[in-house]
Write an enzyme that holds these catalytic residues in place. Structure first.
Site, PDB file in Angstrom:
ATOM      1  N   ASP A   1       1.183  -0.547  -0.152  1.00 44.75           N
ATOM      2  CA  ASP A   1       0.044   0.208   0.029  1.00 44.75           C
ATOM      3  C   ASP A   1       0.262   1.465   0.000  1.00 44.75           C
ATOM      4  O   ASP A   1       1.334   2.033   1.178  1.00 44.75           O
ATOM      5  CB  ASP A   1      -1.305  -0.204   1.302  1.00 44.75           C
ATOM      6  CG  ASP A   1      -1.870   0.999   0.948  1.00 44.75           C
ATOM      7  OD1 ASP A   1      -1.638   2.114   0.443  1.00 44.75           O
ATOM      8  OD2 ASP A   1      -2.938   0.728   1.906  1.00 44.75           O
ATOM      9  N   HIS A   2       0.439   1.655  -1.299  1.00 42.53           N
ATOM     10  CA  HIS A   2       2.111   3.149  -1.358  1.00 42.53           C
ATOM     11  C   HIS A   2       0.778   4.372  -0.505  1.00 42.53           C
ATOM     12  O   HIS A   2       2.225   5.496  -0.414  1.00 42.53           O
ATOM     13  CB  HIS A   2       1.899   3.773  -3.191  1.00 42.53           C
ATOM     14  CG  HIS A   2       3.339   3.944  -3.303  1.00 42.53           C
ATOM     15  ND1 HIS A   2       4.057   4.294  -1.654  1.00 42.53           N
ATOM     16  CD2 HIS A   2       4.450   4.263  -4.234  1.00 42.53           C
ATOM     17  CE1 HIS A   2       5.446   5.231  -2.720  1.00 42.53           C
ATOM     18  NE2 HIS A   2       4.953   4.607  -4.531  1.00 42.53           N
TER      19      HIS A   2
END
Length: 469
Positions: free
Chosen positions: A439-440
């Protein structure tokens, strides 16, 4: 007095409602009843098995008594909070009936002859002629004999119209007919008491051959076994429609939610795992590992746990409501498992605290439970990171989608013998490709790269499990 009777019934008959067996689940399908009306049950006894959007779960009854009534047949999807079974907790204390449902229900006229005894039935099932009455569905107060007369007329070659009548069928059969686009009013029922069965619906949906049999002939040879799950096949078998429900429905919702909520980034690395494969072979002969399954997944799982310890920022979650990053100081390691009911992701609680033999035992138990379809919702809740082993299908790698609420997922590809430069020479080595999706929003490229690089380094040199632990 009516009040006294209601109070007495309420004290004598206890109702068991469909519980929320998962985290916020709203419904469950009754797969199987283990008891019937008249059976004696004890506190803690399993009375039925239900399937939620996450798993199949067995439900125990929380009190002693005699089963008075099963409110729903097998195959019915029931909302959480609905009563599914009534139990007489004081049998032999008189002929009484449980309090009526809060909502008014239309009932047919009683039969002319008085019955010899009360006959509990499942909702949606027919009753024999000795029964006093059958609970009609809302908006349908037509007597069962009238409907039966109409059905008999059809079977005799003519049609008798019964004004405002509704075909008799169980809820799952009605849903099947709706999915197939079949009008229940056009089906000749074969069930007892004029009930339309699942086989009747499938027979109505089956394409008619050039020489179509008569309705009576079709009735004489109903399908011997209902397909599971319920499917719809078009003429020529060019398409098959499968109702989306249960685990498949949950998977679809979770994957869409994850893909369009968490900005995914996937990185790849190809690594020589020859030394890891040698370690696996040695551990299989180690007496300390006797009785547990040793395979490459065990070492990969341990490698990921060590990488998380070295890079704890990856073990976190995004709290959208509070606009916070929740750092987890524990690792519940999820393992994606393909089961007959679909993909599930049970997790090993506090995997970071387990030794290698303990982790091997946990993995073995997790896999066997999943294959048996007995994974509980609790076992799938609270995961922090996940491993998906696509290599078992001969796939090199993939771009895995995050399990909702987690920040990273590691995909492991097939381990294959490939030419590899080793110590300056090209040699055949055991090689695999790893893919890490993260998850950036909370995992930057640097952090994700470090985690993936650490896992690869450990698999290339397994001794790092000791030096980095």
């Amino acid at each position: 007095m009516t009040t006294m009777t209601d109070t007495s019934n309420a004290a004598r008959f206890r109702e068991f409602k469909m519980p929320d067996v998962g985290e916020g689940l709203t419904e469950a399908e009754i797969l199987k009843w283990y008891v019937q009306a008249g059976d004696t049950v004890t506190d803690g006894q399993v009375v039925c098995e239900v399937e939620t959007a996450k798993a199949a779960v067995e439900l125990p009854i929380p009190f002693d008594g005699v089963v008075h009534e099963l409110r729903f047949p097998e195959g019915t999807t029931v909302d959480v909070g609905q009563v599914i079974i009534a139990v007489d907790v004081a049998p032999g204390s008189g002929d009484a009936a449980p309090a009526a449902e809060p909502a008014p229900v239309a009932r047919p006229e009683p039969e002319p002859e008085a019955p010899k005894g009360r006959q509990p039935v499942l909702v949606g099932y027919g009753v024999s002629e000795s029964s006093t009455k059958r609970r009609a569905r809302k908006g349908a107060a037509t007597a069962v004999p009238a409907a039966a007369a109409a059905i008999q007329g059809e079977m005799n070659g003519h049609t008798t119209v019964v004004p405002e009548s509704r075909p008799l069928a169980k809820p799952p059969v009605r849903k099947l007919a709706k999915d197939l686009g079949i009008d229940l009013a056009t089906i000749v029922p074969t069930g007892e008491g004029g009930i339309i069965t699942r086989e009747d619906v499938h027979a109505a949906a089956t394409p008619v051959p050039a020489q179509a049999p008569s309705p009576v002939a079709a009735e004489a040879a109903p399908a011997t076994e209902a397909p599971a799950p319920a499917v719809v096949t078009t003429v020529g078998a060019r398409e098959t429609r499968i109702p989306v429900k249960g685990v498949r429905k949950a998977i679809a919702q979770a994957m869409v939610g994850s893909a369009f909520t968490a900005p995914h980034v996937t990185e790849f690395v190809t690594v020589d795992v020859t030394r890891t494969m040698k370690l696996v072979a040695e551990l299989k002969e180690d007496k300390e590992m006797a009785g547990v399954r040793v395979n490459p997944l065990l070492i990969i799982a341990k490698a990921l746990l060590v990488a998380i310890k070295r890079n704890p920022g990856v073990n976190a979650a995004w709290d959208e409501a509070n606009q916070e990053i929740v750092q987890k100081h524990y690792v519940n390691l999820g393992i994606a498992a393909a089961t007959p009911r679909g993909l599930i992701v049970p997790n090993i609680k506090d995997a970071h605290e387990q030794t290698l033999p303990q982790l091997a035992a946990s993995l073995g138990e997790l896999v066997s439970t999943a294959r048996e379809g007995k994974t509980s919702p609790a076992a799938m809740a609270g995961g922090t990171v996940t491993i998906t082993n696509v290599g078992v299908f001969g796939v090199d790698t993939g771009t895995p989608i995050l399990n909702p609420g987690e920040s990273a997922i590691l995909a492991v590809g097939a381990i294959k013998l490939q030419p590899w430069v080793h110590k300056g020479k090209v040699k055949p080595r055991q090689v695999t490709t790893l893919a890490l999706s993260f998850d950036h929003r909370l995992v930057d490229g640097e952090l994700g790269s470090k985690v993936l690089a650490d896992v690869a380094a450990i698999l290339e040199q397994p001794k790092r499990l000791i030096t980095w632990a």
